[in-house]
Design a protein around this motif. Structure first.
Motif, short mmCIF file in Angstrom:
data_model
loop_
_atom_site.label_atom_id
_atom_site.label_comp_id
_atom_site.label_asym_id
_atom_site.label_seq_id
_atom_site.Cartn_x
_atom_site.Cartn_y
_atom_site.Cartn_z
N GLU A 87 0.83 -1.21 0.00
CA GLU A 87 0.00 0.00 0.00
C GLU A 87 0.86 1.25 0.00
OE1 GLU A 87 -3.17 2.64 0.03
OE2 GLU A 87 -3.03 0.52 -0.53
N VAL A 88 1.97 1.23 0.75
CA VAL A 88 2.89 2.37 0.76
C VAL A 88 3.45 2.62 -0.63
CG1 VAL A 88 5.18 3.08 1.57
CG2 VAL A 88 3.49 2.27 3.21
N ALA A 89 3.79 1.54 -1.35
CA ALA A 89 4.28 1.70 -2.72
C ALA A 89 3.20 2.30 -3.61
CB ALA A 89 4.74 0.34 -3.26
N ARG A 90 1.96 1.86 -3.43
CA ARG A 90 0.87 2.43 -4.24
C ARG A 90 0.67 3.91 -3.94
NH1 ARG A 90 -1.36 -2.89 -3.84
NH2 ARG A 90 -2.30 -2.44 -1.80
N LEU A 91 0.98 4.33 -2.71
CA LEU A 91 0.85 5.73 -2.35
C LEU A 91 1.94 6.59 -3.00
CD1 LEU A 91 0.01 5.45 1.47
CD2 LEU A 91 -1.55 6.16 -0.36
N GLY A 92 3.02 5.94 -3.47
CA GLY A 92 4.07 6.69 -4.16
C GLY A 92 5.42 6.69 -3.49
N LEU A 93 5.62 5.78 -2.52
CA LEU A 93 6.91 5.65 -1.83
C LEU A 93 7.51 4.32 -2.28
CD1 LEU A 93 8.64 7.02 0.47
CD2 LEU A 93 7.44 5.51 2.06
N VAL A 94 8.44 4.38 -3.24
CA VAL A 94 8.90 3.17 -3.93
C VAL A 94 10.40 3.03 -3.75
CG1 VAL A 94 9.09 2.02 -6.17
CG2 VAL A 94 7.03 3.31 -5.60
#
Length: 261
Positions: A87-94
């Motif tokens: 979910e964090v990656a989907r928020l834009g933290l990759v």
């Protein structure tokens, strides 16, 4: 560059990723203790420190691969302390990893096309025809050109040099169009030529994005980074510009001194 990358909710210079009191214990051992960290939008920020300082643990906490024992993490004004890594990656933290994570027997183009399937909502639609997936080619080639791999688009990833594999990994990360990218030792294992190439690439893709990186190569940190956080024994020793932290006697003793003996 897309709107997502060019216009993150946090304006340039505002804090987009922060931690307060971040602590991680492993069986009674405090690997990270009471870390306060602010990463500002539009900057390149480095985490440095000697081996065992807790850099990768902080990285894993921020990207939610570890759950903190104590403390809070905020991304773009949202508390993500208990949010999962996907979910964090989907928020834009990759993030990227120390070991290059590409499909070795797919071509460069196909590696990037695979990465583009999620933002194109095609990631689970495996029954779709190749003709539909071909519509990703133009964007894939844009990303491949952005990392200077256009001449290798139809080579298998296994045929690339180590440094060019890392460039391909950056292209697949860019495919998710994240406003914040985290690189874990992007120069690890590279020779001087590859270091120069990847440094220039990170500088270029950092325009309009926020980058947090763990890096041992101090010349790279001095050249690239706007802000530096120095860790030692799981705690923050110093923060500021490279000039500021490199002049700190505690940093010289704990880290920089050992690099220049």
């Amino acid at each position: 560059m897309s709107a997502a990358a060019a216009s993150p909710a946090a304006a340039r210079g505002e804090v987009i990723l922060s931690a307060r009191g971040l602590t991680k214990e492993f069986f009674g051992f405090k690997a990270v203790s009471n870390v306060d960290l602010d990463v500002r939008s539009g900057t390149i920020h480095a985490l440095i420190g000697p081996n065992g300082a807790g850099k990768t643990t902080v990285f894993n906490l921020l990207t939610k691969f570890f759950a903190p024992t104590a403390g809070t993490i905020t991304f773009d004004g949202r508390d993500i302390t208990r949010t999962g890594p996907a979910e964090v990656a989907r928020l834009g933290l990759v993030r990227s990893f120390q070991i290059s994570a590409v499909f070795p027997h797919l071509t460069v183009l196909d590696n990037v096309r695979v990465a583009l399937q999620r933002p194109a909502n095609l990631a689970t639609q495996f029954w779709r025809s190749n003709r539909l997936l071909d519509r990703l080619d133009a964007r894939a080639m844009e990303l491949i050109e952005a990392v200077n791999l256009a001449d290798s688009a139809h080579l298998q990833a296994v045929e690339l040099s180590y440094g060019r594999k890392r460039a391909l990994e950056i292209a697949t990360t860019l495919a998710l169009d994240p406003p914040v990218m985290l690189f874990d030792e992007p120069m690890a294992g590279m020779g001087a030529e590859d270091i120069g190439r990847i440094s220039a690439l990170i500088r270029r893709i950092g325009e309009g994005r926020t980058i947090l990186m763990v890096e041992h190569n101090l010349s790279v940190v001095a050249d690239l980074c706007d802000e530096v956080t120095v860790l030692a024994r799981g705690e923050i020793l110093s923060q500021g510009s490279y000039a500021t932290v490199s002049a700190d006697p505690r940093v010289k003793e704990a880290y920089l001194g050992s690099e220049h003996e």
